[in-house]
Design a protein around this motif. Structure first.
Motif, PDB file in Angstrom:
ATOM      1  N   UNK B  32     -18.907  11.300 -10.865  1.00 39.26           N
ATOM      2  CA  UNK B  32     -19.141  10.780 -10.002  1.00 39.26           C
ATOM      3  C   UNK B  32     -20.432  11.413 -10.231  1.00 39.26           C
ATOM      4  N   UNK B  34     -24.788  11.150  -9.820  1.00 38.94           N
ATOM      5  CA  UNK B  34     -25.363  11.580  -8.864  1.00 38.94           C
ATOM      6  C   UNK B  34     -26.518  11.191  -8.943  1.00 38.94           C
ATOM      7  N   UNK B  36     -30.555  13.167  -6.441  1.00 34.89           N
ATOM      8  CA  UNK B  36     -31.286  12.798  -6.203  1.00 34.89           C
ATOM      9  C   UNK B  36     -32.679  13.323  -5.967  1.00 34.89           C
ATOM     10  N   UNK B  38     -35.998  15.688  -4.409  1.00 34.25           N
ATOM     11  CA  UNK B  38     -36.825  16.370  -3.598  1.00 34.25           C
ATOM     12  C   UNK B  38     -38.020  16.886  -3.409  1.00 34.25           C
ATOM     13  N   UNK B  44     -32.398  17.880  -0.433  1.00 32.21           N
ATOM     14  CA  UNK B  44     -32.787  16.957  -1.388  1.00 32.21           C
ATOM     15  C   UNK B  44     -31.371  15.480  -0.010  1.00 32.21           C
ATOM     16  N   UNK B  46     -30.080  12.253  -1.229  1.00 32.96           N
ATOM     17  CA  UNK B  46     -29.409  11.379  -2.143  1.00 32.96           C
ATOM     18  C   UNK B  46     -29.957   9.671  -2.283  1.00 32.96           C
ATOM     19  N   UNK B  88     -39.144  16.859  -7.383  1.00 30.17           N
ATOM     20  CA  UNK B  88     -38.611  16.870  -8.324  1.00 30.17           C
ATOM     21  C   UNK B  88     -36.877  15.954  -8.281  1.00 30.17           C
ATOM     22  N   UNK B  90     -33.030  15.958  -9.069  1.00 28.02           N
ATOM     23  CA  UNK B  90     -32.478  16.572  -9.963  1.00 28.02           C
ATOM     24  C   UNK B  90     -30.936  15.517 -10.091  1.00 28.02           C
ATOM     25  N   UNK B  94     -19.544  15.785 -10.306  1.00 30.25           N
ATOM     26  CA  UNK B  94     -18.522  16.576  -9.456  1.00 30.25           C
ATOM     27  C   UNK B  94     -18.091  16.907 -10.061  1.00 30.25           C
ATOM     28  N   UNK B  98     -14.264  19.572  -4.842  1.00 36.69           N
ATOM     29  CA  UNK B  98     -15.497  18.645  -4.600  1.00 36.69           C
ATOM     30  C   UNK B  98     -16.764  19.713  -4.007  1.00 36.69           C
ATOM     31  N   UNK B  99     -16.795  19.723  -4.921  1.00 36.50           N
ATOM     32  CA  UNK B  99     -18.138  20.202  -5.694  1.00 36.50           C
ATOM     33  C   UNK B  99     -18.592  20.075  -6.708  1.00 36.50           C
ATOM     34  N   UNK B 100     -20.055  19.743  -6.165  1.00 38.01           N
ATOM     35  CA  UNK B 100     -20.752  19.597  -7.801  1.00 38.01           C
ATOM     36  C   UNK B 100     -21.140  20.063  -8.926  1.00 38.01           C
ATOM     37  N   UNK B 102     -25.443  21.234 -10.352  1.00 39.79           N
ATOM     38  CA  UNK B 102     -27.009  19.990  -9.978  1.00 39.79           C
ATOM     39  C   UNK B 102     -26.860  20.967 -11.680  1.00 39.79           C
ATOM     40  N   UNK B 103     -28.071  19.539 -12.572  1.00 45.11           N
ATOM     41  CA  UNK B 103     -29.772  19.734 -13.444  1.00 45.11           C
ATOM     42  C   UNK B 103     -30.243  21.059 -12.668  1.00 45.11           C
ATOM     43  N   UNK B 104     -31.329  20.766 -13.907  1.00 47.64           N
ATOM     44  CA  UNK B 104     -32.513  22.547 -13.334  1.00 47.64           C
ATOM     45  C   UNK B 104     -32.982  21.394 -13.111  1.00 47.64           C
TER      46      UNK B 104
END
Lengths: 113, 112
Positions: B32, B34, B36, B38, B44, B46, B88, B90, B94, B98-100, B102-104
């Motif tokens: 999955x 995503x 985001x 910011x 953040x 979605x 910014x 991101x 997943x 239930x954790x994501x 993230x890229x930098x």
């Protein structure tokens, strides 16, 4: 509808002082809750997450701790702050929508001096 | 292990130009994905998500992203940049549990 709150919005604390940041979620029950830190020029670092009251998982060893005293309340604490604890702290929640997206609070800007 | 790579920490475009922000993922499970956004000193928000339905996903503010399994990519595009798009961005994947991850992040700069 669900909403997520964080306070304080900004905080300036001296090195060695304690810390308590609070996050609350409204409009949902038994959410997963997350604390992230965003240091200047860096991405999001997952610090802690919780799948229920009193259940805390730590992702990164450090001088921070987290607690979940109520279903929709998540607290980030420290007994003695370090300069390296400065950053933008974000709380997020996940509700069982089947697609894993997380919803973020407005954040707390912490400056340790 | 799941991971995300965002190419380019900064992307500059002119107002009205095409926006392309790149994201490549690595995942051992069906991902999955995503995006985001910011804005300064905010949390953040979605933008859009891919959940194995349509490969072309439309999000808010005119953004869309296309899931390409063969390229393990999920690039974000917008046909015409607006000054208000400066922020910014991101990409996240997943990890299960239930954790994501993230890229930098990529900072989008829009010039008039």
């Amino acid at each position: 509808s669900q909403t997520i709150h964080q306070w304080p919005a900004t905080l300036v604390q001296p090195v060695g002082s304690p810390l308590s940041l609070e996050c609350t979620v409204e409009g949902t029950s038994n959410p997963n809750l997350y604390w992230y830190r965003q240091a200047a020029g860096r991405g999001l670092q997952l610090l802690f997450y919780s799948v229920g009251i009193g259940q805390i998982s730590s992702e990164v060893p450090q001088n921070l701790s987290a607690s979940r005293p109520q279903d929709r309340q998540f607290i980030l604490s420290s007994k003695k702050l370090l300069l390296s604890d400065s950053g933008f702290y974000l709380c997020a929640y996940y509700r069982d929508s089947g697609s894993y997206e997380q919803y973020f609070g407005p954040g707390t800007r912490l400056t340790v001096t | 292990a799941q991971s995300v790579t965002q190419l380019g920490s900064h992307v500059s475009v002119s107002e009205g130009a095409l926006v392309l922000l790149r994201c490549n993922y690595s995942s051992s499970v069906p991902p999955y994905l995503f995006w985001y956004v910011q804005y300064p000193n905010q949390g953040l928000q979605l933008l859009l998500k891919y959940t194995s339905a349509a490969t072309l996903v439309k999000g808010i503010n005119g953004f869309e992203a296309e899931f390409k399994k063969s390229e393990t990519s999920f690039h974000l595009t917008k046909p015409s940049a607006h000054m208000s798009d400066a922020a910014e961005y991101f990409c996240a994947v997943n990890t299960g549990f239930q954790k994501l991850v993230f890229g930098t992040g990529t900072r989008l700069l829009v010039s008039p």
